[in-house]
Design an enzyme around this catalytic site. Structure first.
Site, PDB file in Angstrom:
ATOM      1  N   CYS A 377       0.839  -1.204   0.000  1.00  0.00           N
ATOM      2  CA  CYS A 377       0.000   0.000   0.000  1.00  0.00           C
ATOM      3  C   CYS A 377       0.875   1.257   0.000  1.00  0.00           C
ATOM      4  O   CYS A 377       1.694   1.447   0.903  1.00  0.00           O
ATOM      5  CB  CYS A 377      -0.908   0.001   1.232  1.00  0.00           C
ATOM      6  SG  CYS A 377      -1.762   1.573   1.513  1.00  0.00           S
ATOM      7  N   CYS A 380       0.736   3.318   3.176  1.00  0.00           N
ATOM      8  CA  CYS A 380       1.530   2.736   4.260  1.00  0.00           C
ATOM      9  C   CYS A 380       3.008   3.030   4.048  1.00  0.00           C
ATOM     10  O   CYS A 380       3.729   3.377   4.992  1.00  0.00           O
ATOM     11  CB  CYS A 380       1.312   1.222   4.334  1.00  0.00           C
ATOM     12  SG  CYS A 380      -0.387   0.711   4.679  1.00  0.00           S
TER      13      CYS A 380
END
Length: 457
Positions: A377, A380
């Site tokens: 991600c 992230c």
């Protein structure tokens, strides 16, 4: 690196700038906001596109945290409400000259963009900026470990272009802790990343949090292992701009497609000052302990961190260039096999059993903050450094900092039991309460996360 703006009004009168200058007592304007039209609606993660609202000239801004320095300011203009695809812009500018790319960058972002200057041949960026006739800003990171020749070169550049480079410095407390615990030359034993993170990456992160875009001297031929695919403009894959989050910062690389020999031909033709270390065999120049001359036939990056892997010569400023061996693959559970993130000795890695036990406790010895994440991600990835820094700051404070990989087979459980809506999800488990508290903000810089923790512990 450090922020600078084009010279004082008195100095500009004899330069190539044609724009009117500001009064001499004008403070440096605040590094402006970089607003996404709608972060969730416009960021296409599969295509890694970013839709933003660029401005068409240099806007007026408020005072910033930066030190007072000489500046020029363009007239205030209205912001153009348009959404632009920077992937497409990169394709359109791929065959453009560095001067054209520099002009486009300064036109779009004005005072909200700055040139990152390392004290090496990237002085070419300053020359290109001067040739556009537009006001520009320059910043540099002073790590405290640079060569004396580099400091003298900074002074020479300031005088040659009549500018003040705005220097960013590492946090003195962090440097003191690192040196006291590991010595002055620990990077020779356990790698350069920790020292670079303290002396370079964190100061850069602070600087970029006030910008909408920045300009670097990256070239494709500099490091075949990490820079061979650098585009002329991109959404910064690692750092955040003023609004925070993935997509809030643009990165311009005007000389990405230029060969090193052509950069030097340009510098000689324009009679641009250069660092005297180049005449001593230094090509790529960084901190004194980590840079040495290269021999004939050696690649320029072989003079940097020569005791480490020759294919990964990055200090963390351009971490987005690093790629794992082989493309990330998706397994049968929907989780990728790419390398993990949030790796730090200050972080606790929770298993499924660990997170279940933590959630069941009605009274805990310590409070916990846990990030539910997926390593693939981009949201992230962009908060990784902030979260690791949070863990280091909270070490021994009575608050445990942990991570739990919540994609793949853990995703359903995380959605049902841990309030997972999207990645990353951050939960705080109070000391004397069973139910975790979800962090609602999208601002994931270390100061915002620390304020969240302090409000609850």
């Amino acid at each position: 690196m450090a922020f600078a703006v084009t010279s004082s009004p008195a100095a500009i009168s004899g330069s190539s700038f044609s724009r009117s200058s500001a009064s001499s007592d004008l403070k440096i304007p605040q590094i402006g906001s970089f607003r996404l039209a709608d972060r969730h609606a416009t960021v296409n993660l599969s295509q890694k596109r970013c839709a933003v609202k660029p401005v068409n000239a240099e806007p007026k801004r408020n005072d910033s945290m930066l030190s007072h320095a000489a500046t020029t300011s363009a007239p205030e203009v209205s912001e153009k409400v348009e959404v632009e695809d920077f992937d497409q812009l990169a394709k359109e500018l791929n065959n453009a000259s560095p001067l054209e790319i520099m002009d486009k960058a300064l036109e779009k972002f004005g005072n909200d963009i700055a040139i990152a200057f390392s004290g090496a041949e990237d002085v070419a960026l300053i020359e290109y900026a001067k040739l556009t006739g537009r006001p520009f800003r320059v910043f540099s990171l002073d790590t405290g470990r640079l060569n004396p020749e580099t400091y003298r070169f900074f002074d020479e550049v300031e005088k040659h272009y009549a500018i003040r480079i705005e220097y960013m410095f590492p946090d003195a407390v962090e440097v003191q802790a690192l040196v006291r615990s590991k010595g002055l030359f620990s990077f020779y034993e356990d790698g350069h990343q920790e020292c670079c993170r303290v002396r370079k990456v964190r100061p850069l992160r602070r600087a970029l949090k006030g910008l909408r875009a920045w300009i670097t001297g990256q070239r494709k031929d500099q490091s075949p292992g990490t820079r061979s695919e650098v585009p002329v403009v991109q959404v910064d894959p690692v750092f955040e701009g003023l609004d925070g989050g993935y997509g809030s910062l643009l990165k311009w690389n005007p000389v990405a497609n230029v060969d090193g020999k052509d950069i030097w031909n340009f510098l000689r033709a324009m009679n641009v000052p250069v660092n005297s270390l180049h005449a001593q065999g230094f090509v790529s120049i960084g901190c004194e302990p980590c840079t040495r001359p290269v021999l004939p036939g050696q690649h320029e990056r072989e003079g940097r961190w020569w005791w480490e892997d020759a294919k990964a010569k990055e200090c963390g400023l351009h971490k987005g260039n690093l790629k794992e061996d082989g493309a990330a693959q998706v397994n049968g559970n929907g989780a990728t096999t790419e390398s993990d993130i949030f790796n730090s000795q200050s972080l606790v890695t929770l298993s499924r059993t660990g997170i279940e036990n933590l959630a069941k406790l009605e009274s805990r010895k310590e409070s916990w903050i846990v990030v539910l994440y997926a390593p693939w991600c981009p949201f992230c990835q962009v908060m990784e450094a902030s979260y690791v820094e949070l863990a280091e700051k909270l070490a021994g404070s009575g608050v445990k900092v942990a991570k739990f990989r919540a994609d793949g087979e853990q995703k359903e459980y995380s959605k049902n039991e841990l309030q997972l809506g999207s990645f990353p999800t951050i939960l705080f488990f109070p000391k004397h309460s069973a139910k975790p508290i979800k962090y609602a903000s999208e601002k994931r810089d270390v100061d915002s996360l620390m304020a969240f923790v302090n409000a609850l512990r």
